[in-house]
Design an enzyme around this catalytic site. Structure first.
Site, PDB file in Angstrom:
ATOM      1  N   VAL A  72      45.588  36.883  40.615  1.00 41.89           N
ATOM      2  CA  VAL A  72      44.109  37.736  41.079  1.00 41.89           C
ATOM      3  C   VAL A  72      43.809  39.194  40.807  1.00 41.89           C
ATOM      4  CG1 VAL A  72      43.312  37.565  43.315  1.00 41.89           C
ATOM      5  CG2 VAL A  72      44.729  36.216  42.927  1.00 41.89           C
ATOM      6  N   CYS A  73      42.718  39.637  40.601  1.00 44.06           N
ATOM      7  CA  CYS A  73      41.617  40.599  40.034  1.00 44.06           C
ATOM      8  C   CYS A  73      40.579  40.396  40.790  1.00 44.06           C
ATOM      9  CB  CYS A  73      41.631  40.681  38.936  1.00 44.06           C
ATOM     10  SG  CYS A  73      41.107  39.740  37.469  1.00 44.06           S
ATOM     11  N   ALA A  74      39.779  41.664  40.439  1.00 41.58           N
ATOM     12  CA  ALA A  74      38.420  41.627  40.996  1.00 41.58           C
ATOM     13  C   ALA A  74      37.483  40.349  41.031  1.00 41.58           C
ATOM     14  CB  ALA A  74      37.992  42.833  40.994  1.00 41.58           C
ATOM     15  N   GLU A  76      37.954  38.179  37.340  1.00 40.98           N
ATOM     16  CA  GLU A  76      38.195  37.170  36.520  1.00 40.98           C
ATOM     17  C   GLU A  76      38.703  38.165  35.052  1.00 40.98           C
ATOM     18  OE1 GLU A  76      37.046  33.804  33.925  1.00 40.98           O
ATOM     19  OE2 GLU A  76      37.221  32.633  35.602  1.00 40.98           O
ATOM     20  N   MET A 100      38.040  38.316  42.935  1.00 41.79           N
ATOM     21  CA  MET A 100      38.079  37.849  44.953  1.00 41.79           C
ATOM     22  C   MET A 100      36.324  38.083  45.135  1.00 41.79           C
ATOM     23  SD  MET A 100      40.862  38.172  45.723  1.00 41.79           S
ATOM     24  CE  MET A 100      40.456  39.365  48.282  1.00 41.79           C
TER      25      MET A 100
END
Length: 375
Positions: A72-74, A76, A100
């Protein structure tokens, strides 16, 4: 090994079903500490992306072999790159599609129940943000309560049900998320309702939501009965639908109560909050199913993914409804407040129509957890 996307909807279903998921969150430590994906069987490992630029070999022994791994990142991009590196090490990995950002915006519709004379009530769970919206459908007409800015979801859902949206309500002037209510009403030609005591600074026309003004939905006997219940804001209004459901806005949650400080008037409004909860709500039937506008913790989700509980149960179990001393209640509400929502002043101004941020700015304004409760 394969690299696969996992959508926010798929992640939501895993959380509701309490399936084990291991999340490798590659955002910076401060972003992770502020807000993350939560669930009963979610495990986390937070390692910033920049610490993994040279590879993932050093962390492979920290990744499980018996459950899904989701990076998971901000937004993608970083999670795709890290998931690819994990796959190159011979381990299957997912990445959260849209990051996110997508998690914050996903709405999961859940049917709460049926109406007495035909029709249904649906709850839209914004699991990443803790927001809850509602659609009341009766005889080909629909009303929406506390819509988020992702307006297409509501319009498309109504179309699937072959229902025309005729009324859109906000229980109060929201400070933690941007309302989509006015926009939906404009798009479908419906009526937008807002409590007038919260609307002193708005720049647009609206229908005043006042106690005693029932709004009929469809051709049935179903009516939405507004219940003036100040405290979270001075104009906060609840709804009793079909003498069965209590849409409590941000006054009462399942595990907590609403905070009264987001207009800077906590000391002034705490008395209104107590009056609404301990007197007005106390006079209502304990059999009413409370449907709040937010949830604070993932434990509030029921097995079907909805957030609801009978009012009588809350008067027994919710700590915020069981503080006998008015002085202690005031202290709890004014001294036990969580951090204020990100950009809440700008969100209030947006919901007043005083500023009009672009889509990306609105998205950034809303990033972060739900912070509307006192617990």
């Amino acid at each position: 090994m394969s690299l696969k996307p996992m959508t926010a909807s798929e992640m939501t279903k895993k959380i509701v079903k309490k399936e084990p998921v291991f999340i490798l969150d590659v955002r910076n430590e401060d972003a992770f500490a502020d807000w993350k994906i939560e669930g009963e069987h979610i495990q986390h490992l937070n390692i910033p992306y920049f610490d993994l630029l040279d590879g993932v070999e050093d962390i492979m022994d920290q990744l499980p072999t018996d459950q899904d791994i989701v990076v998971v990142c901000a937004k993608e991009g970083s999670s795709v790159m890290v998931a690819e590196m994990i796959a190159e090490q011979g381990r299957a990995a997912f990445y959260l599609e849209g990051g996110m950002k997508a998690w914050s915006e996903h709405l999961e519709p859940v049917k709460v129940g049926d109406l007495a004379d035909g029709g249904e009530l649906y709850q839209f769970v914004r699991i990443g943000k803790g927001c809850l919206s509602y659609m009341i459908v009766s005889h080909g007409e629909a009303a929406i309560v506390d819509a988020t800015r992702m307006t297409d979801v509501f319009i498309s859902f109504a179309e699937e049900l072959d229902a025309k949206i005729t009324h859109v309500f906000d229980t109060h002037l929201h400070a933690d998320h941007i309302s989509g209510g006015r926009k939906i009403a404009e798009q479908v030609g419906g009526t937008y309702w807002l409590p007038p005591k919260d609307a002193g600074e708005v720049t647009f026309a609206y229908e005043p939501l006042e106690e005693g003004r029932d709004v009929r939905i469809g051709k049935s006997t179903i009516a939405i009965q507004p219940l003036y219940s100040p405290g979270h804001t001075i104009g906060s209004t609840s709804f009793v639908v079909d003498s069965k459901y209590l849409l409590s806005g941000d006054i009462l949650f399942i595990d907590s109560i609403g905070r009264p400080d987001l207009a800077g008037l906590a000391d002034d409004w705490v008395g209104d909050l107590r009056e609404s909860l301990y007197k007005r709500y106390k006079e209502l039937s304990g059999e009413l199913l409370v449907l709040p506008a937010h949830f604070m913790i993932i434990d509030e989700l029921k097995d079907d993914g909805s957030v609801a509980e009978k009012l009588g149960v809350l008067f027994e179990q919710n700590h915020g409804l069981n503080v006998e001393s008015e002085t202690e209640f005031r202290r709890m509400v004014t001294e036990n407040l969580p951090p204020q929502p990100n950009a809440y002043q700008e969100i209030r101004k947006t919901n007043m129509g005083r500023i009009t941020p672009d889509e990306e700015t609105q998205r950034e304004m809303e990033i972060g957890p739900n912070r509307c409760a006192v617990r």
